[in-house]
Write a protein that holds these residues in place. Sequence first.
Motif, short mmCIF file in Angstrom:
data_model
loop_
_atom_site.label_atom_id
_atom_site.label_comp_id
_atom_site.label_asym_id
_atom_site.label_seq_id
_atom_site.Cartn_x
_atom_site.Cartn_y
_atom_site.Cartn_z
N MET A 167 0.59 -1.12 -0.21
CA MET A 167 0.23 0.06 -0.21
C MET A 167 1.01 1.09 0.12
N THR A 168 0.23 2.36 -0.56
CA THR A 168 0.85 3.77 -0.55
C THR A 168 0.92 4.24 0.85
N ASP A 169 1.45 5.59 1.17
CA ASP A 169 1.99 6.38 2.30
C ASP A 169 0.31 6.66 2.15
N SER A 170 -0.83 6.43 3.41
CA SER A 170 -2.50 6.80 3.61
C SER A 170 -2.30 8.10 3.87
N THR A 171 -1.11 9.29 4.25
CA THR A 171 -1.03 10.62 4.74
C THR A 171 -1.29 10.89 3.42
N ARG A 172 -0.66 11.10 2.22
CA ARG A 172 -0.72 11.47 1.10
C ARG A 172 -2.04 10.56 0.24
N PRO A 173 -1.85 12.17 -0.97
CA PRO A 173 -3.30 11.38 -1.82
C PRO A 173 -3.21 9.97 -2.42
N LEU A 174 -3.81 9.30 -3.41
CA LEU A 174 -3.34 8.46 -4.28
C LEU A 174 -3.18 9.27 -5.46
N GLU A 215 -2.00 -8.74 -15.51
CA GLU A 215 -1.88 -9.78 -16.16
C GLU A 215 -0.52 -10.74 -16.18
N GLY A 216 0.05 -10.06 -15.63
CA GLY A 216 2.03 -10.17 -15.40
C GLY A 216 2.24 -10.40 -14.22
N THR A 217 3.45 -10.35 -13.96
CA THR A 217 4.27 -10.50 -12.35
C THR A 217 4.49 -9.16 -12.10
N VAL A 218 4.60 -7.77 -12.14
CA VAL A 218 5.16 -6.92 -12.13
C VAL A 218 4.36 -6.37 -10.70
N ALA A 219 5.75 -6.46 -10.09
CA ALA A 219 5.19 -6.58 -7.92
C ALA A 219 4.86 -4.27 -7.99
N TRP A 220 3.23 -4.33 -8.69
CA TRP A 220 2.94 -2.88 -8.15
C TRP A 220 2.37 -2.56 -7.05
N PRO A 221 2.75 -3.37 -5.43
CA PRO A 221 2.48 -2.28 -4.36
C PRO A 221 4.09 -1.59 -4.38
N ALA A 222 4.82 -2.29 -4.71
CA ALA A 222 6.28 -1.90 -4.22
C ALA A 222 6.96 -0.58 -5.53
N VAL A 223 6.05 -0.95 -7.11
CA VAL A 223 6.54 0.73 -7.47
C VAL A 223 5.54 1.36 -7.23
N THR A 244 18.08 -10.55 -18.25
CA THR A 244 19.38 -10.10 -18.29
C THR A 244 19.82 -9.10 -16.75
N GLY A 245 18.70 -10.00 -15.62
CA GLY A 245 19.45 -9.79 -14.52
C GLY A 245 20.16 -8.53 -13.93
N ALA A 246 18.85 -7.41 -14.81
CA ALA A 246 18.77 -5.90 -14.01
C ALA A 246 17.99 -6.60 -12.96
N PRO A 247 18.24 -4.58 -12.12
CA PRO A 247 17.35 -4.45 -10.58
C PRO A 247 15.49 -4.88 -11.09
N PRO A 248 15.04 -5.05 -10.02
CA PRO A 248 13.38 -5.15 -10.01
C PRO A 248 13.13 -3.78 -10.34
N VAL A 249 11.91 -3.73 -10.57
CA VAL A 249 11.35 -2.33 -11.41
C VAL A 249 11.00 -1.03 -10.31
N ASP A 250 10.51 -1.54 -8.76
CA ASP A 250 11.32 -1.00 -8.41
C ASP A 250 12.38 -0.32 -7.93
N VAL A 299 -6.30 0.59 -8.95
CA VAL A 299 -7.13 1.15 -7.60
C VAL A 299 -8.24 -0.22 -6.70
N GLY A 300 -8.38 -0.92 -7.37
CA GLY A 300 -8.31 -2.28 -6.23
C GLY A 300 -7.34 -3.08 -5.37
N LEU A 301 -6.26 -2.36 -6.14
CA LEU A 301 -5.47 -3.09 -5.06
C LEU A 301 -4.99 -1.76 -3.83
N GLY A 302 -5.78 -0.51 -4.53
CA GLY A 302 -5.71 0.41 -3.49
C GLY A 302 -4.65 1.68 -3.46
N LEU A 303 -3.82 1.91 -4.40
CA LEU A 303 -1.92 1.87 -5.11
C LEU A 303 -3.01 3.40 -6.16
N ALA A 304 -3.99 2.88 -6.41
CA ALA A 304 -4.17 4.73 -7.56
C ALA A 304 -5.66 4.89 -7.90
#
Length: 276
Positions: free
Chosen positions: A1-8, A231-239, A195-201, A270-275
């Motif tokens: 989840m994002t910081d609840s003190t900030r607007p989504l 539909e994929g495996t991006v870690a959206w909460p971390a992003v 290619t072994g790059a860091p994760p998205v976040d 939106v359903g994940l509470g991220l935006a």
Amino acid sequence: MTDSTRPLPLLGAALTLDTLALHRDWIFERQRDLELQDFCFAEVLSGDWRSRADAARTALAGYRGRLGIHGPFWSLPLAADDPEIRAVVARRMAQGLDVCEAIGATQMVIHSPYTTWDHANLDEHRDARARLIERAHLTLDAAVARARDIGTTLVIENIEDKDPHARVELAASFDAAVVRVSLDTGHAHYAHGSTGAPPVDRYVQAAGAALDHVHIQDADGYADRHWLPGEGTVAWPAVFRAVAKYCDRPRLLIEVKDQVGLRRGADHLVGLGLAE
């Protein structure tokens, strides 16, 4: 989840004029960020792009949100060794900025020059990193000056980039507020998985306050899928946690192959509470 003190954060979309018509109410009701993708093709820029720009202005009557375009990129390396190739790229960049001026776009997406090969081989050659940046300046300096004049920001999007810091350094080398960083989440996830790059976040963290633009797309870490979020495996909460922590209101644009069904991807986030 994002910081609840900030607007989504408010989601926007990367669309063609045709698919904009399908999502017009959703975009206009909240004045969501919008990126038009009609003007990145050589046949458009070499043809009657002004008629398409007129159509864009008509379609955008009443729109007051942040407008951008995807700039030209097909077969247009930003750091070519050959000066004749650089001249062609510079001309296409100028044409993209002509479009921005014509429709009032304040952002243009361009593609990073860094390749997977570069990551492994640039340091084999003395000053190769500095020379790549020098060639990028030879290609882009005129575009940067023009962008400053018309109030448009150039944002450099990761493509094959394995090192998330390289294009941040490239953007900073222009010492110009009109050159900033773009992140494509699916490209970063591909680089992480294949290619072994860091994760998205970590790409978000590397860009920090220089991150001005995000293409939101899901993928599986194998290829550039442009799937709907969920539909994929991006870690959206971390992003989204990283965006909230390190960045200052970058444009968050869903860029997917299924532009007709784009809202399903937005609803997932939106359903994940991220935006919103």
